[in-house]
Design a protein around this motif. Structure first.
Motif, PDB file in Angstrom:
ATOM      1  N   HIS A  92      97.960  33.291 -23.967  1.00  0.00           N
ATOM      2  CA  HIS A  92      98.789  34.250 -23.105  1.00  0.00           C
ATOM      3  C   HIS A  92      98.500  35.495 -22.754  1.00  0.00           C
ATOM      4  CE1 HIS A  92     101.139  30.740 -22.256  1.00  0.00           C
ATOM      5  NE2 HIS A  92     101.922  30.802 -23.096  1.00  0.00           N
ATOM      6  N   ALA A  93      98.229  36.355 -24.218  1.00  0.00           N
ATOM      7  CA  ALA A  93      98.206  38.032 -23.902  1.00  0.00           C
ATOM      8  C   ALA A  93      97.095  38.142 -22.961  1.00  0.00           C
ATOM      9  CB  ALA A  93      97.744  38.316 -25.669  1.00  0.00           C
ATOM     10  N   ASP A  94      96.045  37.392 -23.137  1.00  0.00           N
ATOM     11  CA  ASP A  94      95.006  38.243 -22.610  1.00  0.00           C
ATOM     12  C   ASP A  94      95.173  38.237 -20.474  1.00  0.00           C
ATOM     13  OD1 ASP A  94      93.284  38.266 -24.515  1.00  0.00           O
ATOM     14  OD2 ASP A  94      92.679  36.547 -24.327  1.00  0.00           O
ATOM     15  N   VAL A  95      97.006  36.997 -20.498  1.00  0.00           N
ATOM     16  CA  VAL A  95      96.639  37.574 -19.320  1.00  0.00           C
ATOM     17  C   VAL A  95      97.540  37.831 -19.037  1.00  0.00           C
ATOM     18  CG1 VAL A  95      97.778  35.861 -17.332  1.00  0.00           C
ATOM     19  CG2 VAL A  95      95.807  34.441 -18.618  1.00  0.00           C
ATOM     20  N   ALA A  96      98.303  38.204 -19.719  1.00  0.00           N
ATOM     21  CA  ALA A  96      99.833  38.923 -19.063  1.00  0.00           C
ATOM     22  C   ALA A  96      98.990  40.852 -19.392  1.00  0.00           C
ATOM     23  CB  ALA A  96     100.598  39.058 -20.781  1.00  0.00           C
ATOM     24  N   HIS A 107     102.508  37.848 -10.834  1.00  0.00           N
ATOM     25  CA  HIS A 107     103.292  36.659 -11.077  1.00  0.00           C
ATOM     26  C   HIS A 107     102.439  35.129 -10.557  1.00  0.00           C
ATOM     27  CE1 HIS A 107     106.430  33.709  -9.765  1.00  0.00           C
ATOM     28  NE2 HIS A 107     105.392  33.289  -8.442  1.00  0.00           N
ATOM     29  N   VAL A 108     101.227  35.038  -9.468  1.00  0.00           N
ATOM     30  CA  VAL A 108     100.715  34.170  -9.647  1.00  0.00           C
ATOM     31  C   VAL A 108     100.194  33.784 -11.304  1.00  0.00           C
ATOM     32  CG1 VAL A 108      98.808  32.946  -8.445  1.00  0.00           C
ATOM     33  CG2 VAL A 108     100.235  34.000  -7.566  1.00  0.00           C
ATOM     34  N   GLU A 109      99.712  34.424 -11.723  1.00  0.00           N
ATOM     35  CA  GLU A 109      98.404  34.751 -12.351  1.00  0.00           C
ATOM     36  C   GLU A 109      99.236  34.276 -14.001  1.00  0.00           C
ATOM     37  OE1 GLU A 109      95.301  37.130 -14.068  1.00  0.00           O
ATOM     38  OE2 GLU A 109      95.073  37.663 -12.226  1.00  0.00           O
ATOM     39  N   LEU A 110     100.811  34.864 -13.960  1.00  0.00           N
ATOM     40  CA  LEU A 110     101.516  34.508 -14.981  1.00  0.00           C
ATOM     41  C   LEU A 110     102.421  33.441 -14.873  1.00  0.00           C
ATOM     42  CD1 LEU A 110     103.391  37.507 -15.999  1.00  0.00           C
ATOM     43  CD2 LEU A 110     102.140  36.498 -17.128  1.00  0.00           C
ATOM     44  N   ALA A 111     102.635  32.895 -13.813  1.00  0.00           N
ATOM     45  CA  ALA A 111     103.019  31.694 -13.377  1.00  0.00           C
ATOM     46  C   ALA A 111     102.043  30.480 -13.852  1.00  0.00           C
ATOM     47  CB  ALA A 111     103.885  31.750 -12.218  1.00  0.00           C
ATOM     48  N   ASP A 112     101.454  30.571 -13.421  1.00  0.00           N
ATOM     49  CA  ASP A 112     100.431  29.767 -13.919  1.00  0.00           C
ATOM     50  C   ASP A 112      99.947  29.654 -15.474  1.00  0.00           C
ATOM     51  OD1 ASP A 112      98.175  27.527 -12.603  1.00  0.00           O
ATOM     52  OD2 ASP A 112      96.797  29.235 -13.418  1.00  0.00           O
TER      53      ASP A 112
END
Ligand SMILES: *[C@@H]1O[C@H](CO)[C@@H](O)[C@H](O)[C@H]1NC(C)=O
Length: 207
Positions: free
Chosen positions: A193-197, A119-124
């Motif tokens: 975004h895809a990398d983080v996801a 969540h933290v990573e995605l939200a950030d």
């Protein structure tokens, strides 16, 4: 005779001034058109960005949702094993039961940790990646609408009209280049975004 002559000159000057002024209006129209086109493009990217973030959150939720029944299943088969175990006294059974509860607690923490970090990573990523650049770009793009008036205030339109037109030519180039390069930049931001996801999904798949 002379009066007529001066009148004609005055008229010519007025017409010429009018023609020269029309260039400014044309610039103004061009700047506005470019600003609107670019803004529409940014709007589309905004929606695309939000769609991506939503989709990644959905996938992550599906992944987390998959973990819970898997864990329940593992626990119930463990309980069956405890119940079916031969030759153990009640004290031992109780001890194993306590271990099982502890194990269950740790598993729960793992899932919660996973959800938390993901969540933290995605939200950030969803807040800090695309939006700040898009907002900066939007305001710069909107600024272009009043570029002619701004240049007008910086230049002496009466004495150095050509310098004013030259400046506007330069600004026109600038905003056209900006529209293309920022469009590409924003698109790359969305793709990133895809990398983080991917990372978040890998994280949840390893629990
Ligand atoms: C305004 O845009 C039109 C069409 O792109 C172009 O032909 C014209 O030269 C532009 N005018 C100025 C003053 O840059």
């Amino acid at each position: 005779m002379f009066v007529k002559f001066f009148l004609v000159i005055a008229l010519l000057q007025a017409v010429c001034a009018q023609q020269r002024f029309e260039v400014l209006v044309e610039f103004g129209t061009n700047f506005s058109t470019l600003a609107i086109d670019t803004q529409n493009e940014i709007n589309e990217l905004y929606h695309f960005n939000a769609d991506m973030v939503r989709e990644f959150n959905r996938e992550l939720l599906l992944e987390l949702g998959r973990m819970v029944p898997e864990m329940r299943e593992a626990d119930s088969s463990f309980q069956q094993q405890i119940a079916a175990a031969d030759g153990v006294d009640d004290e031992c059974r109780e001890y194993v039961e306590e271990l099982r509860e502890l194990f269950l607690l740790f598993q729960n923490w793992d899932i919660q940790d996973c959800a938390y970090y993901a969540h933290v990573e995605l939200a950030d990523d969803s807040v800090n990646r695309f939006l700040p650049y898009a907002i900066t770009f939007l305001s710069e793009n909107t600024r272009s609408i009043s570029q002619v008036v701004e240049s007008f205030s910086r230049n002496n339109a009466v004495a150095e009209f050509d310098a004013l037109v030259e400046e506007l030519d330069g600004e026109w180039e600038y905003y056209q280049t900006l529209a293309v390069s920022f469009g590409d930049f924003l698109f790359d931001e969305i793709l990133a975004h895809a990398d983080v996801a991917d990372h978040c999904l890998t994280l949840s798949a390893t629990v």
